[in-house]
Design a protein around this motif. Structure first.
Motif, PDB file in Angstrom:
ATOM      1  N   UNK A   1      27.576  35.156  38.293  1.00 14.72           N
ATOM      2  CA  UNK A   1      27.602  36.480  38.324  1.00 14.72           C
ATOM      3  C   UNK A   1      28.871  36.852  39.326  1.00 14.72           C
ATOM      4  N   UNK A   2      29.678  37.968  38.934  1.00 12.64           N
ATOM      5  CA  UNK A   2      30.569  38.556  39.698  1.00 12.64           C
ATOM      6  C   UNK A   2      30.194  39.798  40.293  1.00 12.64           C
TER       7      UNK A   2
ATOM      8  N   UNK B   1      39.822  41.287  36.164  1.00 13.97           N
ATOM      9  CA  UNK B   1      41.037  40.723  35.686  1.00 13.97           C
ATOM     10  C   UNK B   1      41.599  39.534  36.557  1.00 13.97           C
ATOM     11  N   UNK B   2      41.418  39.467  37.783  1.00 14.96           N
ATOM     12  CA  UNK B   2      41.947  38.300  38.464  1.00 14.96           C
ATOM     13  C   UNK B   2      40.820  37.053  38.159  1.00 14.96           C
ATOM     14  N   UNK B   3      39.502  37.146  38.212  1.00 16.32           N
ATOM     15  CA  UNK B   3      38.633  36.297  37.902  1.00 16.32           C
ATOM     16  C   UNK B   3      38.808  35.607  36.516  1.00 16.32           C
ATOM     17  N   UNK B   4      39.197  36.468  35.318  1.00 16.87           N
ATOM     18  CA  UNK B   4      39.567  35.900  34.260  1.00 16.87           C
ATOM     19  C   UNK B   4      40.922  35.305  34.140  1.00 16.87           C
ATOM     20  N   UNK B   5      41.825  35.490  34.866  1.00 16.72           N
ATOM     21  CA  UNK B   5      43.200  34.711  34.833  1.00 16.72           C
ATOM     22  C   UNK B   5      43.191  33.330  35.663  1.00 16.72           C
ATOM     23  N   UNK B   6      42.121  32.955  36.277  1.00 14.44           N
ATOM     24  CA  UNK B   6      41.750  31.684  36.966  1.00 14.44           C
ATOM     25  C   UNK B   6      41.397  30.776  35.875  1.00 14.44           C
TER      26      UNK B   6
ATOM     27  N   UNK C   1      33.867  39.372  45.691  1.00 17.86           N
ATOM     28  CA  UNK C   1      35.153  39.821  45.937  1.00 17.86           C
ATOM     29  C   UNK C   1      34.785  41.293  46.750  1.00 17.86           C
ATOM     30  N   UNK C   2      35.366  41.262  47.981  1.00 21.37           N
ATOM     31  CA  UNK C   2      35.618  42.854  48.298  1.00 21.37           C
ATOM     32  C   UNK C   2      36.879  43.397  48.736  1.00 21.37           C
ATOM     33  N   UNK C   3      37.476  44.580  48.275  1.00 22.16           N
ATOM     34  CA  UNK C   3      38.792  45.000  48.491  1.00 22.16           C
ATOM     35  C   UNK C   3      38.408  45.945  49.605  1.00 22.16           C
TER      36      UNK C   3
ATOM     37  N   UNK D   1      44.444  34.492  44.681  1.00 23.70           N
ATOM     38  CA  UNK D   1      44.965  33.538  45.723  1.00 23.70           C
ATOM     39  C   UNK D   1      43.578  33.280  46.680  1.00 23.70           C
ATOM     40  N   UNK D   2      42.807  34.203  46.807  1.00 21.77           N
ATOM     41  CA  UNK D   2      41.456  33.881  47.630  1.00 21.77           C
ATOM     42  C   UNK D   2      40.389  33.208  47.009  1.00 21.77           C
ATOM     43  N   UNK D   3      40.265  33.522  45.610  1.00 23.48           N
ATOM     44  CA  UNK D   3      39.415  32.764  44.766  1.00 23.48           C
ATOM     45  C   UNK D   3      39.714  31.364  44.729  1.00 23.48           C
TER      46      UNK D   3
END
Length: 524
Positions: free
Chosen positions: A375-376, A396-401, A419-421, A448-450
């Motif tokens: 889960x995201x 999108x960030x999760x998809x790129x990793x 993820x919290x922004x 970078x964080x993930x």
């Protein structure tokens, strides 16, 4: 026959913002029946959390959902906050773009002044009924009904009366909403409140569902988060239009004082450096006299200068310890890795902070038939984002990793990605505030964080596999101790039991030494 302009413009009308959103409710999040119900709870709960924190109160929020008939529900939300004074209740709950948030450059959950008024508008549009309010400021208690005059975007209060029911400070808002549906799963009221408890570990959240079952998510920490301070814009990321508009509304007498007083990290030395770069611009004139071209040249010069990073005091993230406590409390993972990045700036000069965590095992992910799925969990300023995941910067960030590099399979393993922004201004991609715009700077920071958290998970998985391998070898060798002891006993004449005991100790000692030599810990 062609119509004349005068005939065409006979139909020209001016409409209020309330009329617009009444016809375009999907822009506020009321696009499907299940989403509409979550949106109502989201807007009221968000307001309650913000109000409690402004008053330095640990929030206790109760959400009750009653089914009245097919696709019609009553939602009642109560909190222990400071309440709303009688003179402001109409504007707070029934005026679009009115509130305490939009005009302040400060980190808050809500920021547009639409949420609660949008709920009132939705109730009117689907059931024709107003919102009922009971508010206590601690000394005075009143109740009333609130509706919106959509033609003029003005509140209409009725049945106003003072009461003495012993209610402590706080507010209770209740409304009847049609075109709704109470669902389970990832897009449910239950999941929204669960994730709110994770991202707000200082809050206690209680849900009473339509079946009368009570679900309580207890607070994980007993201290309220620090209140953020109003922030100045950072010179990096400012657009020409930003600088032009701010300059032309400034009350400063000179361009130099305007820059130093208005923007973060803009010292007198920086102003002098800028003067040396742009010698033909008069920095003694009134900033309201700056031309578009001059602002354009300033913005380009900003990007060539070295700047100190934004002041983190303006942003209050959840915090590594609080995220850890909340995720362990609710997910009980086998492995948990939490990362907090340093403040960065995205376009517009707004600083932001990314926090990420990966929880593995325990109650992480979700159980599926025959296995698991990851889960995201997406958040913005501690608010869960359940919908519009496809267009969100976090997704999108999760998809790129390339998760396989870290031994993680988001599709089939018990893993939860958090993820919290946090920012004084979150760039939502829509008015419904369910997805963060895909700003390059934000996506890069999330990645970078993930990836940092992913390396922690990789170590855990590797160590666990290493431990399993050694456990297998150990058990394999131990299976032969009985036969070997029997053979040695017949050769030496010693007791089998003594030989077997000594062999087991020898094998155990050997594997312990081997394990220590290779750093074979089973947890990270």
């Amino acid at each position: 026959m062609a119509q004349k302009a005068d005939d065409i413009f006979k139909e020209f009308r001016e409409h209020s913002i309330s009329e617009f959103f009444n016809k375009n409710r999907q822009m506020l999040g009321y696009s499907s029946m299940s989403r509409s119900l979550v949106t109502v709870v989201h807007e009221y709960a968000t307001n309650s959390l913000d109000a409690c924190e402004e008053a330095s109160i640990l929030p206790s929020i109760t959400v009750k959902v009653d089914k009245l008939e097919d696709n019609t529900y009553r939602v009642t939300v109560s909190d222990n906050g400071p309440g709303i004074p009688k003179t402001y209740v109409g504007k707070a709950l029934a005026t679009i773009l009115a509130g305490t948030k939009f005009h302040r450059n400060i980190q808050q959950r809500g920021q547009q002044g639409i949420g609660a008024a949008g709920c009132t508008l939705f109730a009117q549009a689907t059931t024709g009924k107003p919102i009922h309010v009971v508010s206590s400021t601690g000394s005075k208690v009143f109740e009333c009904d609130v509706a919106i005059d959509t033609m003029h975007n003005k509140p209409m209060t009725s049945n106003m009366r003072d009461i003495d029911n012993g209610k402590p400070a706080g507010i209770t808002v209740s409304g009847e909403f049609g075109n709704c549906k109470y669902d389970g799963g990832d897009h449910s009221v239950f999941e929204y409140l669960k994730r709110t408890a994770i991202s707000n570990p200082h809050a206690e959240m209680t849900l009473i569902d339509p079946d009368g079952q009570e679900h309580t998510f207890m607070r994980s920490v007993e201290t309220a988060p620090e209140r953020p301070k109003a922030a100045k814009l950072h010179p990096l990321g400012l657009s020409v239009s930003d600088l032009f508009e701010i300059a032309h509304s400034s009350q400063s007498g000179r361009v130099t004082s305007f820059l130093v007083d208005t923007f973060a990290r803009f010292s007198q030395d920086k102003a002098n450096e800028l003067k040396e770069t742009l010698k033909d611009i008069d920095f003694t004139k009134n900033p309201r006299e700056l031309t578009w071209n001059e602002c354009d040249r300033m913005v380009k010069a900003f990007k060539q200068m070295k700047w100190i990073a934004p002041d983190a005091a303006h942003i209050i993230p959840i915090g590594e310890d609080r995220i850890t406590a909340a995720l362990q409390n609710i997910l009980s993972p086998e492995s948990l890795h939490v990362i907090e990045r340093r403040p960065k700036v995205f376009s517009g000069g707004f600083p932001f902070v990314v926090e990420a965590a990966i929880a593995y095992g325990g109650n992480s992910g979700k159980k599926m038939d025959g296995g698991y799925a990851g889960t995201i969990m997406r958040f913005a300023n501690r608010v869960p984002l359940l919908f519009d995941s496809g267009s969100c910067a976090i997704s999108e960030a999760v998809r790129q990793i390339q998760w396989k590099r870290y031994g993680v399979d988001v599709e089939s393993q018990p893993v939860s990605i958090f993820v919290n922004v946090s920012s004084v201004y979150v760039p939502y991609s829509g008015v419904g505030k369910e997805a963060i715009a895909q700003e390059d700077e934000i996506i890069d920071e999330i990645k970078l964080a993930l990836m940092d958290a992913g390396r922690g998970v990789q170590r855990f998985i590797s160590n666990r596999e290493h431990a399993r391998e050694y456990e297998g070898k150990y058990k394999t060798v131990m299976r032969y101790t009985s036969q070997l002891s029997n053979d040695l006993a017949s050769i030496t004449g010693r007791k089998k039991e003594d030989i077997e005991e000594r062999l087991e100790k020898l094998i155990a000692k050997h594997y312990k030494k081997d394990e220590d030599a290779k750093g074979g810990e089973t947890t990270d």
